[in-house]
Design a protein around this motif. Structure first.
Motif, mmCIF file in Angstrom:
data_model
loop_
_atom_site.group_PDB
_atom_site.id
_atom_site.type_symbol
_atom_site.label_atom_id
_atom_site.label_comp_id
_atom_site.label_asym_id
_atom_site.label_seq_id
_atom_site.Cartn_x
_atom_site.Cartn_y
_atom_site.Cartn_z
ATOM 1 N N LYS A 6 72.672 16.368 45.243
ATOM 2 C CA LYS A 6 72.344 15.944 46.771
ATOM 3 C C LYS A 6 73.709 16.410 47.983
ATOM 4 O O LYS A 6 74.277 16.364 47.021
ATOM 5 N N VAL A 7 73.724 16.543 48.832
ATOM 6 C CA VAL A 7 75.068 17.941 49.069
ATOM 7 C C VAL A 7 75.342 17.041 50.613
ATOM 8 O O VAL A 7 73.767 16.589 51.467
ATOM 9 N N GLY A 8 76.184 16.317 51.150
ATOM 10 C CA GLY A 8 76.188 15.644 52.554
ATOM 11 C C GLY A 8 77.570 17.215 52.988
ATOM 12 O O GLY A 8 78.403 17.300 52.539
ATOM 13 N N ILE A 9 77.766 17.218 54.537
ATOM 14 C CA ILE A 9 78.362 18.295 55.128
ATOM 15 C C ILE A 9 79.316 17.647 55.520
ATOM 16 O O ILE A 9 78.650 16.961 56.888
ATOM 17 N N ALA A 10 80.466 17.930 55.917
ATOM 18 C CA ALA A 10 81.497 16.884 56.869
ATOM 19 C C ALA A 10 81.854 18.456 58.258
ATOM 20 O O ALA A 10 82.306 19.140 57.205
ATOM 21 N N GLY A 11 81.254 18.640 59.212
ATOM 22 C CA GLY A 11 81.063 19.271 59.871
ATOM 23 C C GLY A 11 80.754 20.698 60.279
ATOM 24 O O GLY A 11 79.969 21.352 59.096
ATOM 25 N N LEU A 12 80.013 20.681 61.382
ATOM 26 C CA LEU A 12 78.875 21.801 61.234
ATOM 27 C C LEU A 12 78.901 22.718 62.140
ATOM 28 O O LEU A 12 78.227 22.851 63.876
ATOM 29 N N GLY A 13 80.144 22.939 62.728
ATOM 30 C CA GLY A 13 80.418 24.651 62.949
ATOM 31 C C GLY A 13 79.448 25.112 62.652
ATOM 32 O O GLY A 13 79.001 25.808 62.002
ATOM 33 N N THR A 14 80.432 27.019 62.817
ATOM 34 C CA THR A 14 80.299 28.620 62.782
ATOM 35 C C THR A 14 79.593 28.481 61.277
ATOM 36 O O THR A 14 78.812 28.551 60.717
ATOM 37 N N VAL A 15 81.133 27.809 60.231
ATOM 38 C CA VAL A 15 80.663 27.453 58.430
ATOM 39 C C VAL A 15 79.726 26.676 57.847
ATOM 40 O O VAL A 15 78.461 26.565 57.363
ATOM 41 N N GLY A 16 79.891 25.610 58.300
ATOM 42 C CA GLY A 16 78.604 24.480 58.715
ATOM 43 C C GLY A 16 76.979 25.394 58.764
ATOM 44 O O GLY A 16 76.410 24.628 57.624
ATOM 45 N N ALA A 17 77.090 25.225 59.831
ATOM 46 C CA ALA A 17 75.554 25.109 60.977
ATOM 47 C C ALA A 17 75.537 26.281 59.665
ATOM 48 O O ALA A 17 73.593 26.763 59.234
ATOM 49 N N SER A 18 75.950 27.667 59.267
ATOM 50 C CA SER A 18 75.966 28.425 58.660
ATOM 51 C C SER A 18 74.263 28.084 57.133
ATOM 52 O O SER A 18 74.037 28.942 56.369
ATOM 53 N N LEU A 19 76.008 27.136 56.312
ATOM 54 C CA LEU A 19 75.830 26.635 55.402
ATOM 55 C C LEU A 19 74.255 26.487 54.779
ATOM 56 O O LEU A 19 73.576 26.003 53.788
ATOM 57 N N VAL A 20 73.658 24.842 56.640
ATOM 58 C CA VAL A 20 72.605 24.443 56.262
ATOM 59 C C VAL A 20 71.816 25.622 55.952
ATOM 60 O O VAL A 20 70.374 25.536 55.733
ATOM 61 N N ARG A 21 71.861 26.721 57.003
ATOM 62 C CA ARG A 21 71.042 27.861 57.122
ATOM 63 C C ARG A 21 70.355 28.442 55.419
ATOM 64 O O ARG A 21 69.082 27.847 55.479
ATOM 65 N N ILE A 22 71.153 28.623 54.984
ATOM 66 C CA ILE A 22 71.368 29.086 54.128
ATOM 67 C C ILE A 22 70.707 28.782 52.385
ATOM 68 O O ILE A 22 69.686 29.100 52.159
ATOM 69 N N ILE A 23 71.052 27.506 52.495
ATOM 70 C CA ILE A 23 70.242 26.158 51.175
ATOM 71 C C ILE A 23 69.184 25.790 51.754
ATOM 72 O O ILE A 23 68.105 25.982 51.067
ATOM 73 N N GLN A 24 68.594 26.062 52.930
ATOM 74 C CA GLN A 24 66.842 25.115 53.996
ATOM 75 C C GLN A 24 66.115 26.859 53.579
ATOM 76 O O GLN A 24 65.334 26.962 53.012
ATOM 77 N N THR A 25 67.117 27.868 53.671
ATOM 78 C CA THR A 25 65.659 29.214 53.428
ATOM 79 C C THR A 25 65.943 29.337 51.914
ATOM 80 O O THR A 25 64.701 30.233 52.011
ATOM 81 N N ARG A 26 66.758 29.330 51.349
ATOM 82 C CA ARG A 26 67.015 30.091 50.139
ATOM 83 C C ARG A 26 66.549 28.600 48.849
ATOM 84 O O ARG A 26 67.016 28.566 48.164
ATOM 85 N N ALA A 27 65.965 28.076 49.129
ATOM 86 C CA ALA A 27 65.634 26.295 48.661
ATOM 87 C C ALA A 27 65.316 27.188 47.145
ATOM 88 O O ALA A 27 65.612 26.305 45.752
ATOM 89 N N ASN A 28 64.435 27.823 47.117
ATOM 90 C CA ASN A 28 63.350 28.300 46.144
ATOM 91 C C ASN A 28 64.425 29.021 44.669
ATOM 92 O O ASN A 28 64.370 28.618 43.908
ATOM 93 N N GLU A 29 65.054 29.772 45.416
ATOM 94 C CA GLU A 29 65.805 30.898 44.975
ATOM 95 C C GLU A 29 66.863 30.201 43.594
ATOM 96 O O GLU A 29 67.508 30.432 42.850
ATOM 97 N N LEU A 30 67.640 29.178 45.071
ATOM 98 C CA LEU A 30 68.720 28.134 44.188
ATOM 99 C C LEU A 30 68.386 27.360 43.269
ATOM 100 O O LEU A 30 68.849 27.180 42.188
ATOM 101 N N ALA A 31 67.062 26.576 43.361
ATOM 102 C CA ALA A 31 66.386 26.271 42.257
ATOM 103 C C ALA A 31 66.447 27.031 41.207
ATOM 104 O O ALA A 31 67.058 25.999 40.019
ATOM 105 N N THR A 32 66.349 27.918 41.103
ATOM 106 C CA THR A 32 65.156 28.750 39.590
ATOM 107 C C THR A 32 66.500 29.113 39.207
ATOM 108 O O THR A 32 67.379 28.689 38.381
#
Length: 440
Positions: A6-32
């Motif tokens: 479980k991850v908490g992200i402080a700061g949703l600027g350019t980097v934070g938004a990119s990080l959220v997007r990558i984790i959400q769109t590649r959830a299955n690959e990351l889990a594997t």
């Protein structure tokens, strides 16, 4: 499969938004890949209503980073706020004290408080990862902290600020002035409205201080760095460097000497045919010299949402893969309590020599006077030449270019000060170190 991380992200600027997007769109690959899912369960930012192009509707929102660090149901606190103090420092310290793993991209925070934070992390047996704090997507932290274990590092140097590298590249390739290139960098978002932190070398200095500690096992000493930015680099310097077979780069250099550690950030001339001279635009490059591996050069994107988010995600993935209770790699390569006091090196001869540009009145005896001032300070000249426009009037000030053999900074500055006292000098002299990389 293990429980989700479980991850908490402080700061949703350019980097934070990119990080959220990558984790959400590649959830299955990351889990594997990680052997467990990675889930964002908490976020915090200044403006809750702002459209960032990501879906955070199902994620717990916290009004402050400190509140999230103290109360959120998370395993990892990701700090993407920035700044050496304030909310960033308070929330990271709170998260570590609570026993949470921390991932940060904040070089200013680490340069100011890295040793203190490392001690807390090691006492709590949690990870403090910061790959994105230096050179963006280049894995130089992991290389120094883990991959080069057993090597004795003698030197770390490189291009660590994309803004400066972009400006110097544009000046050379398009013949633009520093001011024009800076305006363009600001328009493109490569430079801030107040660019001083980048162009005066402070950003590079923070990164270099972190690398120095990882390379040499000493306390972080950001205040012990010789610092010079690029704001005084002129198009004349760029052209003179090219004529001599060099390109100008802002380098951060840390090296181990017999008397201590030398840290410096300044514009540098590097041979045009060297690999590091070919690193253009916003790209970064870091070179490491060691006894076993030899020379290693890593080149890649040094900034930007995706590059930085990639490095942050790599740190999160390392935490996901780690076993609870397993022996942790020391945060700074050496256990924080065992870091040696920083010892600044004595002034020593600079093997690469110096480039010195002087604008002088067109007067008989000027060459002889300059040569005499150099000789009085024990400086041997590799070359001395006059540069002037073909159609310039006879009484127009002339530009004289000197290239020295190996000598000390003290000797060069003393000789230049003596020349400044002469009546023939027009304007301020320019002094730039020359580096001749061993392998790059």
């Amino acid at each position: 499969m293990a429980d989700a991380l479980k991850v908490g992200i402080a700061g949703l600027g350019t980097v934070g938004a990119s990080l959220v997007r990558i984790i959400q769109t590649r959830a299955n690959e990351l889990a594997t890949t990680c052997g467990r899912a990675i889930e964002i369960t908490a976020v915090t930012a200044r403006d809750r209503s702002r459209d960032r192009g990501i879906d955070i509707s199902g994620i717990a929102w916290f009004d402050t980073p400190e509140k999230m660090a103290n109360e959120a149901d998370i395993d990892v606190f990701v700090e993407l706020i920035g700044g050496a103090s304030g909310a960033a420092a308070d929330s990271v310290k709170a998260a570590l004290t609570r026993g949470l793993h921390v991932v940060t991209a904040n070089k200013a925070l680490l340069a100011a408080s890295g040793v203190e934070l490392a001690k807390i992390a090691e006492e709590k047996s949690v990870l403090l990862n910061f790959e994105a704090a230096v050179a963006g997507g280049i894995p130089v932290i992991k290389a120094l902290r883990e991959s080069l274990t057993g090597n004795t590092v003698s030197r770390v140097y490189g291009i660590m600020n994309g803004t400066c590298n972009y400006i110097l590249t544009r000046m050379e390739k398009e013949g633009l002035s520093f001011a024009d290139c800076l305006k363009e960098a600001q328009r493109l978002g490569y430079a801030e409205a107040d660019p001083a932190f980048d162009i005066e070398g402070n950003d590079t200095a923070h990164k270099l201080a972190i690398l120095t500690t990882l390379a040499f096992g000493t306390q972080i000493a950001a205040d012990e760095i010789y610092l010079e930015g690029i704001s005084n680099i002129s198009i004349e310097d760029i052209h003179a460097a090219a004529d001599l077979g060099y390109r100008i780069k802002l380098l951060g250099v840390a090296q181990l000497t017999d008397s201590g550690i030398e840290q410096r950030v300044h514009p540098t001339m590097v041979p045009h045919d060297s690999v590091i001279a070919q690193v253009d635009g916003v790209t970064n490059a870091v070179a490491i010299e060691s006894d076993i591996l030899g020379e290693l050069l890593m080149v890649g994107p040094g900034a930007g949402g995706n590059a930085t988010a990639s490095a942050v995600l790599g740190d999160i993935a390392d935490i996901a893969k780690s076993s609870p209770g397993a022996q942790r790699v020391p945060v700074l390569g050496t256990p924080a309590a065992s870091l040696a006091p920083y010892k600044r090196a004595r002034m020593q001869s600079h093997e690469g020599g110096y480039f010195i540009r002087l604008t002088v009145a067109d007067r008989t005896g000027v060459f002889a006077s300059i040569a005499a001032r150099m000789a009085e300070n024990g400086i041997s000249l590799e070359s001395i030449m006059q540069r002037s426009k073909p159609d310039a009037a006879t009484d127009t000030p002339k530009t004289i270019i000197l290239v020295t053999h190996a000598t000390t900074e003290h000797s060069v500055r003393k000789a230049v000060d003596a020349i400044k006292a002469e009546s023939y000098l027009v304007g301020e002299p320019q002094v730039i170190r020359i580096e001749r990389p061993k392998a790059f």
